[in-house]
Design a protein around this motif. Structure first.
Motif, PDB file in Angstrom:
ATOM      1  N   UNK A  64       0.835  -1.203   0.000  1.00  0.00           N
ATOM      2  CA  UNK A  64       0.000   0.000   0.000  1.00  0.00           C
ATOM      3  C   UNK A  64       0.869   1.254   0.000  1.00  0.00           C
ATOM      4  N   UNK A  65       1.881   1.264   0.846  1.00  0.00           N
ATOM      5  CA  UNK A  65       2.776   2.412   0.939  1.00  0.00           C
ATOM      6  C   UNK A  65       3.567   2.599  -0.345  1.00  0.00           C
ATOM      7  N   UNK A  66       3.978   1.519  -0.978  1.00  0.00           N
ATOM      8  CA  UNK A  66       4.712   1.625  -2.235  1.00  0.00           C
ATOM      9  C   UNK A  66       3.867   2.301  -3.312  1.00  0.00           C
ATOM     10  N   UNK A  67       2.590   1.932  -3.394  1.00  0.00           N
ATOM     11  CA  UNK A  67       1.702   2.561  -4.377  1.00  0.00           C
ATOM     12  C   UNK A  67       1.521   4.039  -4.041  1.00  0.00           C
ATOM     13  N   UNK A  68       1.387   4.345  -2.769  1.00  0.00           N
ATOM     14  CA  UNK A  68       1.276   5.748  -2.353  1.00  0.00           C
ATOM     15  C   UNK A  68       2.528   6.526  -2.760  1.00  0.00           C
ATOM     16  N   UNK A  69       3.688   5.915  -2.593  1.00  0.00           N
ATOM     17  CA  UNK A  69       4.942   6.564  -2.988  1.00  0.00           C
ATOM     18  C   UNK A  69       4.977   6.798  -4.503  1.00  0.00           C
ATOM     19  N   UNK A  70       4.460   5.857  -5.271  1.00  0.00           N
ATOM     20  CA  UNK A  70       4.397   6.042  -6.722  1.00  0.00           C
ATOM     21  C   UNK A  70       3.481   7.207  -7.085  1.00  0.00           C
ATOM     22  N   UNK A  71       2.316   7.276  -6.447  1.00  0.00           N
ATOM     23  CA  UNK A  71       1.423   8.402  -6.699  1.00  0.00           C
ATOM     24  C   UNK A  71       2.086   9.721  -6.310  1.00  0.00           C
ATOM     25  N   UNK A  72       2.759   9.748  -5.165  1.00  0.00           N
ATOM     26  CA  UNK A  72       3.440  10.967  -4.737  1.00  0.00           C
ATOM     27  C   UNK A  72       4.495  11.388  -5.758  1.00  0.00           C
ATOM     28  N   UNK A  73       5.274  10.417  -6.236  1.00  0.00           N
ATOM     29  CA  UNK A  73       6.297  10.712  -7.236  1.00  0.00           C
ATOM     30  C   UNK A  73       5.687  11.180  -8.554  1.00  0.00           C
ATOM     31  N   UNK A  74       4.568  10.589  -8.923  1.00  0.00           N
ATOM     32  CA  UNK A  74       3.882  10.980 -10.148  1.00  0.00           C
ATOM     33  C   UNK A  74       3.390  12.422 -10.060  1.00  0.00           C
ATOM     34  N   UNK A  75       2.728  12.751  -8.968  1.00  0.00           N
ATOM     35  CA  UNK A  75       2.229  14.123  -8.781  1.00  0.00           C
ATOM     36  C   UNK A  75       3.396  15.110  -8.768  1.00  0.00           C
ATOM     37  N   UNK A  76       4.473  14.738  -8.104  1.00  0.00           N
ATOM     38  CA  UNK A  76       5.656  15.603  -8.049  1.00  0.00           C
ATOM     39  C   UNK A  76       6.217  15.836  -9.459  1.00  0.00           C
ATOM     40  N   UNK A  77       6.311  14.788 -10.267  1.00  0.00           N
ATOM     41  CA  UNK A  77       6.821  14.926 -11.629  1.00  0.00           C
ATOM     42  C   UNK A  77       5.892  15.767 -12.499  1.00  0.00           C
ATOM     43  N   UNK A  78       4.595  15.563 -12.346  1.00  0.00           N
ATOM     44  CA  UNK A  78       3.637  16.356 -13.118  1.00  0.00           C
ATOM     45  C   UNK A  78       3.722  17.831 -12.749  1.00  0.00           C
ATOM     46  N   UNK A  79       3.854  18.116 -11.462  1.00  0.00           N
ATOM     47  CA  UNK A  79       3.989  19.515 -11.037  1.00  0.00           C
ATOM     48  C   UNK A  79       5.292  20.123 -11.538  1.00  0.00           C
ATOM     49  N   UNK A  80       6.369  19.335 -11.526  1.00  0.00           N
ATOM     50  CA  UNK A  80       7.649  19.817 -12.045  1.00  0.00           C
ATOM     51  C   UNK A  80       7.556  20.068 -13.549  1.00  0.00           C
ATOM     52  N   UNK A  81       6.836  19.209 -14.264  1.00  0.00           N
ATOM     53  CA  UNK A  81       6.649  19.407 -15.706  1.00  0.00           C
ATOM     54  C   UNK A  81       5.852  20.687 -15.968  1.00  0.00           C
ATOM     55  N   UNK A  82       4.840  20.919 -15.156  1.00  0.00           N
ATOM     56  CA  UNK A  82       4.057  22.160 -15.300  1.00  0.00           C
ATOM     57  C   UNK A  82       4.945  23.375 -15.098  1.00  0.00           C
ATOM     58  N   UNK A  83       5.738  23.344 -14.051  1.00  0.00           N
ATOM     59  CA  UNK A  83       6.640  24.460 -13.785  1.00  0.00           C
ATOM     60  C   UNK A  83       7.643  24.666 -14.912  1.00  0.00           C
ATOM     61  N   UNK A  84       8.185  23.571 -15.433  1.00  0.00           N
ATOM     62  CA  UNK A  84       9.142  23.664 -16.536  1.00  0.00           C
ATOM     63  C   UNK A  84       8.488  24.266 -17.781  1.00  0.00           C
ATOM     64  N   UNK A  85       7.262  23.856 -18.065  1.00  0.00           N
ATOM     65  CA  UNK A  85       6.547  24.426 -19.211  1.00  0.00           C
ATOM     66  C   UNK A  85       6.309  25.926 -19.014  1.00  0.00           C
ATOM     67  N   UNK A  86       5.942  26.307 -17.810  1.00  0.00           N
ATOM     68  CA  UNK A  86       5.689  27.718 -17.534  1.00  0.00           C
ATOM     69  C   UNK A  86       6.959  28.553 -17.669  1.00  0.00           C
ATOM     70  N   UNK A  87       8.107  27.953 -17.339  1.00  0.00           N
ATOM     71  CA  UNK A  87       9.395  28.644 -17.447  1.00  0.00           C
ATOM     72  C   UNK A  87       9.984  28.558 -18.850  1.00  0.00           C
ATOM     73  N   UNK A  88       9.420  27.692 -19.685  1.00  0.00           N
ATOM     74  CA  UNK A  88       9.975  27.489 -21.011  1.00  0.00           C
ATOM     75  C   UNK A  88      11.187  26.572 -21.020  1.00  0.00           C
ATOM     76  N   UNK A  89      11.362  25.793 -19.967  1.00  0.00           N
ATOM     77  CA  UNK A  89      12.487  24.858 -19.854  1.00  0.00           C
ATOM     78  C   UNK A  89      12.070  23.531 -20.493  1.00  0.00           C
TER      79      UNK A  89
END
Length: 141
Positions: free
Chosen positions: A28-53
């Motif tokens: 259960x915790x491993x799946x939660x960690x995957x979701x956390x990592x996924x959300x973190x990557x998606x947010x980082x991708x959003x930020x990169x797009x906003x910065x033009x990186x």
């Protein structure tokens, strides 16, 4: 490119911290960690797009796709999860296709669409709790 010692040390510390968390984690915790990592990557991708990186956007979307494909979808158990596992697999496939398009088009709206689809699933998984984790494991893990 030179990376300062403090940055390398912080990175190594994070790597050890993540590995330590994985080593003793329940399914259960491993799946939660995957979701956390996924959300973190998606947010980082959003930020990169906003910065033009564009390079960082590509790296973060690639990471998100791998989490979806290899972690979350790869961990589904259709025999135990039945329709729920099948629906999750379809959702993950859809998200991968939207992220691939977002990467090709540099489209922030598509990344945000995936966040809006994944966030409620991640939240629900988080709320299941460890007592019910074994029952839900067949669907999500």
């Amino acid at each position: 490119m030179y990376t300062p010692v403090s940055s390398r040390a912080a990175s190594a510390y994070r790597q050890v911290g993540v590995q330590s968390g994985v080593d003793g984690a329940s399914p259960h915790t491993l799946i939660k960690m995957l979701f956390d990592g996924l959300i973190q990557s998606l947010n980082a991708a959003r930020g990169a797009l906003q910065r033009g990186d564009i390079a960082e956007k590509g790296r973060q979307i690639g990471k998100a796709v791998r989490i979806l494909e290899e972690g979350l979808k790869g961990g589904l158990n259709p025999a135990q999860g039945g329709e729920i596992a099948s629906n999750l697999a379809a959702l993950y496939d859809y998200c991968v296709s939207r992220l691939t398009l977002a990467n090709m088009r540099n489209d922030l709206a598509l990344v945000e669409e995936v966040v809006s689809l994944i966030a409620p699933v991640a939240q629900s998984w988080s709320e299941i709790g460890t007592n019910n984790g074994a029952a839900a494991q067949g669907a999500g893990a």
